[in-house]
Enzyme design. Structure first.
Site, PDB file in Angstrom:
ATOM      1  N   LYS A 138       0.872  -1.228  -0.079  1.00 14.45           N
ATOM      2  CA  LYS A 138      -0.061  -0.049   0.016  1.00 14.45           C
ATOM      3  C   LYS A 138       0.849   1.233  -0.024  1.00 14.45           C
ATOM      4  CE  LYS A 138      -4.268  -1.670   1.379  1.00 14.45           C
ATOM      5  NZ  LYS A 138      -5.707  -1.559   2.053  1.00 14.45           N
TER       6      LYS A 138
ATOM      7  N   LYS B  52      -5.105  -9.616  -5.956  1.00  9.43           N
ATOM      8  CA  LYS B  52      -6.265  -9.876  -5.393  1.00  9.43           C
ATOM      9  C   LYS B  52      -7.420  -8.700  -5.417  1.00  9.43           C
ATOM     10  CE  LYS B  52      -6.559  -7.273  -0.757  1.00  9.43           C
ATOM     11  NZ  LYS B  52      -7.223  -7.352   0.450  1.00  9.43           N
TER      12      LYS B  52
ATOM     13  N   LYS C 169     -11.313  -3.678  -3.084  1.00 15.07           N
ATOM     14  CA  LYS C 169     -12.247  -2.469  -3.102  1.00 15.07           C
ATOM     15  C   LYS C 169     -11.646  -1.185  -3.425  1.00 15.07           C
ATOM     16  CE  LYS C 169     -13.867  -3.228   1.443  1.00 15.07           C
ATOM     17  NZ  LYS C 169     -12.931  -3.215   2.410  1.00 15.07           N
TER      18      LYS C 169
HETATM   19  P1  ATP Z   1      -9.154  -2.656   0.506  1.00 15.42           P
HETATM   20  O1  ATP Z   1      -8.962  -3.153  -0.910  1.00 15.42           O
HETATM   21  O2  ATP Z   1      -9.444  -1.447   0.978  1.00 15.42           O
HETATM   22  O3  ATP Z   1      -7.759  -2.961   1.404  1.00 15.42           O
HETATM   23  P2  ATP Z   1     -10.111  -5.268   0.697  1.00 15.42           P
HETATM   24  O4  ATP Z   1     -11.234  -5.304  -0.293  1.00 15.42           O
HETATM   25  O5  ATP Z   1      -8.955  -6.063   0.650  1.00 15.42           O
HETATM   26  O6  ATP Z   1      -9.980  -3.616   1.094  1.00 15.42           O
HETATM   27  P3  ATP Z   1     -10.661  -5.557   3.649  1.00 15.42           P
HETATM   28  O7  ATP Z   1     -11.829  -4.693   4.407  1.00 15.42           O
HETATM   29  O8  ATP Z   1      -9.332  -5.282   3.964  1.00 15.42           O
HETATM   30  O9  ATP Z   1     -11.046  -5.504   2.130  1.00 15.42           O
HETATM   31  O10 ATP Z   1     -10.977  -7.107   3.993  1.00 15.42           O
HETATM   32  C1  ATP Z   1     -12.277  -7.534   4.574  1.00 15.42           C
HETATM   33  C2  ATP Z   1     -12.134  -9.127   4.709  1.00 15.42           C
HETATM   34  O11 ATP Z   1     -12.179  -9.574   3.327  1.00 15.42           O
HETATM   35  C3  ATP Z   1     -10.722  -9.650   5.080  1.00 15.42           C
HETATM   36  O12 ATP Z   1     -10.950 -10.915   5.997  1.00 15.42           O
HETATM   37  C4  ATP Z   1     -10.104 -10.091   3.944  1.00 15.42           C
HETATM   38  O13 ATP Z   1      -9.167 -11.306   4.259  1.00 15.42           O
HETATM   39  C5  ATP Z   1     -11.186 -10.611   2.945  1.00 15.42           C
HETATM   40  N1  ATP Z   1     -10.947 -10.515   1.515  1.00 15.42           N
HETATM   41  C6  ATP Z   1     -10.370  -9.329   0.929  1.00 15.42           C
HETATM   42  N2  ATP Z   1     -10.195  -9.242  -0.166  1.00 15.42           N
HETATM   43  C7  ATP Z   1     -10.321 -10.695  -0.585  1.00 15.42           C
HETATM   44  C8  ATP Z   1     -10.239 -11.442  -1.680  1.00 15.42           C
HETATM   45  N3  ATP Z   1      -9.704 -10.942  -2.877  1.00 15.42           N
HETATM   46  N4  ATP Z   1     -10.463 -12.731  -1.676  1.00 15.42           N
HETATM   47  C9  ATP Z   1     -11.000 -13.171  -0.473  1.00 15.42           C
HETATM   48  N5  ATP Z   1     -11.015 -12.544   0.746  1.00 15.42           N
HETATM   49  C10 ATP Z   1     -10.893 -11.345   0.869  1.00 15.42           C
END
Ligand code: ATP
Ligand code: LTN
Length: 337
Positions: free
Chosen positions: A112, A193, A196
């Site tokens: 990040k 991955k 969002k």
């Molecule tokens: P950001 O992109 O803002 O970092 P994010 O989409 O990664 O956010 P988080 O709020 O950090 O989402 O994660 C919430 C939960 O969703 C965590 O348990 C994380 O492991 C899971 N998660 C996030 N992205 C994925 C993905 N691509 N596949 C499976 N699980 C995910």
């Protein structure tokens, strides 16, 4: 007594399929057998700028999607992190137990901050706040996606270090990572991955996407060379990712999917995948609307915060005592107004 589970999701944008399959839908599997605390980690989300006009809506929406995914507030405690002051307080205490070196090794921080001229100190200390979240509830298990494994390891290290330095205080938790669906990849780049905070919305399917959005995003999802639908993450990472999503939506095994699409090519598979996603999300979107209209969410979050304050303040008090800090303002006596 039931074991305790704790997890959190940031209100940093509209939730996507990765969050759904990797996190919130799985959380609902824990609510019958574990004493669950699920947190909307708004303090984590402000490690990058959030528009103060938008953030309350995102917090509310994240809570609504937890409910829409099947979370039952009678069984699990749902609350917002900034409603429970113990989190920020313990986070500071743990920062003084963590080292600069170990935080510098966190891959999420490296990802990040990469290429950025400036980033907040909070982005660096983010995993310590996450450790505080977990340790404040005497947590046994932490259901998360693969990307959070390193953070839970750090949490364990900090708990053990604190315990050996100051005496037995924290329970040492374990991450529970699904074998399957723990890492859904971006539709535009299967090396990354699904996220969002991806600036390109074609990379993710958000839980609020319309049928047309879903069809369009799947149609434009990148594929690999060739035209066979076979599960081979090394040679065909994009198709393997789409097959994973299809499998999660339909419950079919990879071999069954390969059979179903033998000789049919990518277009037919993509059409079926879009339909399967639409079918999976329809009831979630329906429940989301019902909960949103009912207006029940604020009382659920208030009750959740009261319960979370009750539990976490006991643990914070214990930790302050062990460290020799002042207990003049007893955290267990704090009340929400
Ligand atoms: P950001 O992109 O803002 O970092 P994010 O989409 O990664 O956010 P988080 O709020 O950090 O989402 O994660 C919430 C939960 O969703 C965590 O348990 C994380 O492991 C899971 N998660 C996030 N992205 C994925 C993905 N691509 N596949 C499976 N699980 C995910
Ligand atoms: N860092 C996590 C969100 C998170 C969390 C937690 C997960 C914050 N605190 C405590 C589990 C337990 C993320 O970005 N997914």
């Amino acid at each position: 007594m039931k074991k305790r589970a704790f997890s959190g999701v940031q209100p940093s944008g509209v939730l996507h399929l990765g969050n759904y399959f990797g996190a919130i839908k799985r959380f609902t599997d824990f609510q019958d057998d574990y004493d669950c605390f699920f947190c909307i980690v708004d303090l984590h989300s402000i490690t990058v700028y959030q528009d103060p006009e938008e953030l309350p809506k995102l917090i509310n929406d994240t809570a609504l999607y937890y409910l829409a995914a099947g979370l039952d507030p009678q069984k699990a405690t749902l609350f917002v992190q900034s409603d429970v002051p113990c989190h920020a307080e313990l986070s500071w205490m743990l920062e003084c137990v963590s080292t600069f070196g170990e935080l510098s090794r966190m891959t999420q921080f490296k990802d990040k901050s990469k290429g950025k001229e400036s980033f907040s100190s909070g982005l660096f200390t983010y995993p310590v706040l996450m450790a505080a979240d977990i340790l404040l509830y005497d947590t046994d298990v932490v259901p998360v996606g693969e990307d959070q494994k390193q953070h839970v390891e750090l949490c364990r290290d900090l708990a053990q270090r604190f315990n050996s330095r100051y005496g037995e205080t924290f329970k040492v938790p374990e991450a529970v990572i699904p074998e399957f669906g723990a890492r859904i990849k971006s539709l535009q780049n299967p090396d990354k991955k699904m996220s969002k905070s991806d600036p390109n919305p074609l990379g993710y399917i958000s839980l609020s996407d319309s049928k047309d959005d879903i069809v369009n995003k799947i149609r434009r999802a990148v594929t690999d060379s060739g035209r066979e639908i076979v599960y081979s993450p090394e040679d065909k990472p994009a198709i393997a990712n789409l097959m994973t999503i299809y499998s999660l939506c339909t419950g079919l095994e990879f071999s069954e999917i390969e059979e179903q699409f033998e000789g049919k090519g990518y277009a037919a598979f993509k059409q079926a995948l879009a339909d399967a996603i639409i079918e999976t999300l329809a009831p979630v979107q329906e429940k989301y609307r019902e909960y949103a209209e009912s207006g029940i969410i604020s009382s659920i979050l208030k009750q959740g915060a009261e319960k979370a304050n009750e539990v976490s303040s006991q643990v914070l008090k214990r930790a302050k005592q062990r460290m020799g800090l002042s207990l003049l303002l007893d955290p267990t006596k704090r009340k929400l107004s």
